[in-house]
Design an enzyme around this catalytic site. Sequence first.
Site, PDB file in Angstrom:
ATOM      1  N   GLY A  63       0.822  -1.198   0.000  1.00 13.91           N
ATOM      2  CA  GLY A  63       0.000   0.000   0.000  1.00 13.91           C
ATOM      3  C   GLY A  63       0.855   1.246   0.000  1.00 13.91           C
ATOM      4  O   GLY A  63       0.584   2.212  -0.706  1.00 13.91           O
ATOM      5  N   ALA A  64       1.919   1.222   0.817  1.00 10.89           N
ATOM      6  CA  ALA A  64       2.850   2.350   0.903  1.00 10.89           C
ATOM      7  C   ALA A  64       4.128   1.843   1.565  1.00 10.89           C
ATOM      8  O   ALA A  64       4.133   0.803   2.222  1.00 10.89           O
ATOM      9  CB  ALA A  64       2.244   3.496   1.709  1.00 10.89           C
ATOM     10  N   HIS A  99       0.749   7.583   8.832  1.00  8.00           N
ATOM     11  CA  HIS A  99       1.437   6.341   9.191  1.00  8.00           C
ATOM     12  C   HIS A  99       2.873   6.354   8.665  1.00  8.00           C
ATOM     13  O   HIS A  99       3.826   6.083   9.407  1.00  8.00           O
ATOM     14  CB  HIS A  99       0.667   5.149   8.618  1.00  8.00           C
ATOM     15  CG  HIS A  99       1.227   3.824   9.004  1.00  8.00           C
ATOM     16  ND1 HIS A  99       0.658   3.028   9.972  1.00  8.00           N
ATOM     17  CD2 HIS A  99       2.317   3.120   8.549  1.00  8.00           C
ATOM     18  CE1 HIS A  99       1.357   1.913  10.102  1.00  8.00           C
ATOM     19  NE2 HIS A  99       2.369   1.950   9.247  1.00  8.00           N
ATOM     20  N   GLU A 100       3.027   6.686   7.388  1.00  9.94           N
ATOM     21  CA  GLU A 100       4.363   6.642   6.774  1.00  9.94           C
ATOM     22  C   GLU A 100       5.270   7.748   7.316  1.00  9.94           C
ATOM     23  O   GLU A 100       6.478   7.536   7.495  1.00  9.94           O
ATOM     24  CB  GLU A 100       4.246   6.748   5.250  1.00  9.94           C
ATOM     25  CG  GLU A 100       3.372   5.679   4.603  1.00  9.94           C
ATOM     26  CD  GLU A 100       3.707   4.268   5.034  1.00  9.94           C
ATOM     27  OE1 GLU A 100       4.904   3.980   5.281  1.00  9.94           O
ATOM     28  OE2 GLU A 100       2.777   3.440   5.150  1.00  9.94           O
ATOM     29  N   HIS A 103       6.734   6.840  10.577  1.00 14.52           N
ATOM     30  CA  HIS A 103       7.900   5.968  10.426  1.00 14.52           C
ATOM     31  C   HIS A 103       9.206   6.749  10.252  1.00 14.52           C
ATOM     32  O   HIS A 103      10.284   6.188  10.457  1.00 14.52           O
ATOM     33  CB  HIS A 103       7.720   5.068   9.203  1.00 14.52           C
ATOM     34  CG  HIS A 103       6.980   3.798   9.481  1.00 14.52           C
ATOM     35  ND1 HIS A 103       7.296   2.960  10.526  1.00 14.52           N
ATOM     36  CD2 HIS A 103       5.943   3.199   8.817  1.00 14.52           C
ATOM     37  CE1 HIS A 103       6.490   1.907  10.510  1.00 14.52           C
ATOM     38  NE2 HIS A 103       5.653   2.031   9.488  1.00 14.52           N
ATOM     39  N   GLU A 122       5.843  -0.510  13.813  1.00 11.11           N
ATOM     40  CA  GLU A 122       4.464  -0.503  13.327  1.00 11.11           C
ATOM     41  C   GLU A 122       3.459  -0.069  14.382  1.00 11.11           C
ATOM     42  O   GLU A 122       2.429   0.524  14.050  1.00 11.11           O
ATOM     43  CB  GLU A 122       4.099  -1.878  12.764  1.00 11.11           C
ATOM     44  CG  GLU A 122       4.993  -2.342  11.607  1.00 11.11           C
ATOM     45  CD  GLU A 122       5.002  -1.368  10.429  1.00 11.11           C
ATOM     46  OE1 GLU A 122       4.115  -0.497  10.356  1.00 11.11           O
ATOM     47  OE2 GLU A 122       5.913  -1.476   9.582  1.00 11.11           O
TER      48      GLU A 122
END
Length: 552
Positions: A63-64, A99-100, A103, A122
């Site tokens: 997805g990414a 989300h990314e 990270h 995660e």
Amino acid sequence: MDHVAEGIQTVYGEPALIADGRGEYGLQKGIEILAVMEEFTGIEYSLSKLDQISIPDDWFTFGAMENWGLVTYRDRYLLFKEGLSMASEKQNVASIIAHELGHQWFGNLVSPLWWTYIWLNEGFATYFEYYATSVVEPTMRLMEQYVVLSHQNAMESDSLRSTRPMTHYAQTPGEIIALFDRIAYDKSGSVIRMMEHFLTTEIFKRGLNIYLNNMAYQAAEPNDLWTGLQAGIDEINPNIIPEPLADIMDTWSSQAGYPVVTVERNGERIILTQSRFLLLETTHDLDTKWTIPINYATASNADFSNTLATYWLKDARDENTGITVDENDWIILNKQETGYYRVNYDENNWRLIINYLNSDDFEKIHVLNRAQLIDDALNMARSGRLSYDIVLDLLRYISRETDYIPLRSFFRGLTFLNKHLLNSDKYDLFQRFVREILQKAYESLGTADTGEHTVKLNRINVLTWLCRYDHADCLQATHARLSALVPEFPDLQSTVYCSGLIEDTNIETKFNSLYNRYKSNDIEYLERNRIIAALGCVRSETQLNRFDIFQK
């Protein structure tokens, strides 16, 4: 590739899509979310640029991916255009960017020492996926959605004997890939959210800042996280927890599953027990114990705002909790469902809660606890711990409910009930029951594409289930729109297309109209995906047999 840029950030995509303005939302949210992450962690983004690139869906397996400074996405998870994309698709774009970008700190700045600790990546990325989005898109109510989308999702899979602990050794490629599951994402994020609530946000932020500074450009394991957070505790409020954080959190990160806390009333005294919750086993011989943060509200003090722990349950049973409540008051544990555990009550307390929910004061129970009561009750019954008579009496209160969050919990449980009642002689009665309790929500939401973000999400769910259960007004509205092929706002397309095919009235004409629209050259790929999914809603055997047309 073409691009749009501002400051250090750039969004790349196919020229036609960028020219159409579909990269603007992702660029703006990326800028805002990066600022949120810098403020929360107290640490500036490490690199001099941040590129986000959109890749056609069929070219990209994931997805990414959070590559440092060059984050990659499928088209659908980065590109957005108002009036074309659904509300849920807009939410996906914002939350996946969050989300990314989470990270960039948790995964890139500090990496896990080994795959065993992948939850350090995660879990935090999942937490910030919701938190950062809630800051930049407050009407999406992402921190409330967290409970019904991530927390309850984790509990569903974490209730089996086959589940694993958060910290779990893996070595082979197959074992490593298997670690990227609901435990690494949803459970770990939920445990992190629980920790933030019992520590307070101030301590949590300070502890993360210490952890990230201590371990910057290094590889970490959980003890490094506990050390950083403990330093924040010692600096701000050493008495916030009863024992070292590492000892508390080891019970959550190193053990599989989660507890159910059972509440018994003995006069005004409250007795608590804990045991591992297994969905398919009412009783078992496992003696797993957790250090559980307990907080509660009562009918006389319905304050659900303070989520600090007022008591810690460590033993399997504690008859001396010191918690008392008037015999005529309900008690509800786990305010805002911040703790990663389920709660069951004796029948008397369930009845007190049910009576209150079926009164005009039901909204005094926090919206997240209304969602919790629905989810916990349905799972208690499913596991044999609670009578369905009690559950159905509780669900009757939904005839008053119009909020997306509790209804989302109901629809999760409804999927299971629908499957198991489908071929029973009680199915018609159950469908009628659902139609009746959702009537107020239907009248409140209507069939127009209006309202704030969660109103739109709620409308889709309510219309989908009511049309599936042959609600006359719902079917009439969707049939009329589909027969006329009135252009729909994107949020109603899926529901209108699917529900409009449920009955046999003019089914061939409607099916052909949709299929021809699917084949047209000027249709957007987003709508094409909605149509192909909707064609499977048809109940006509003749039309279902035509699905071989898609193989030609």
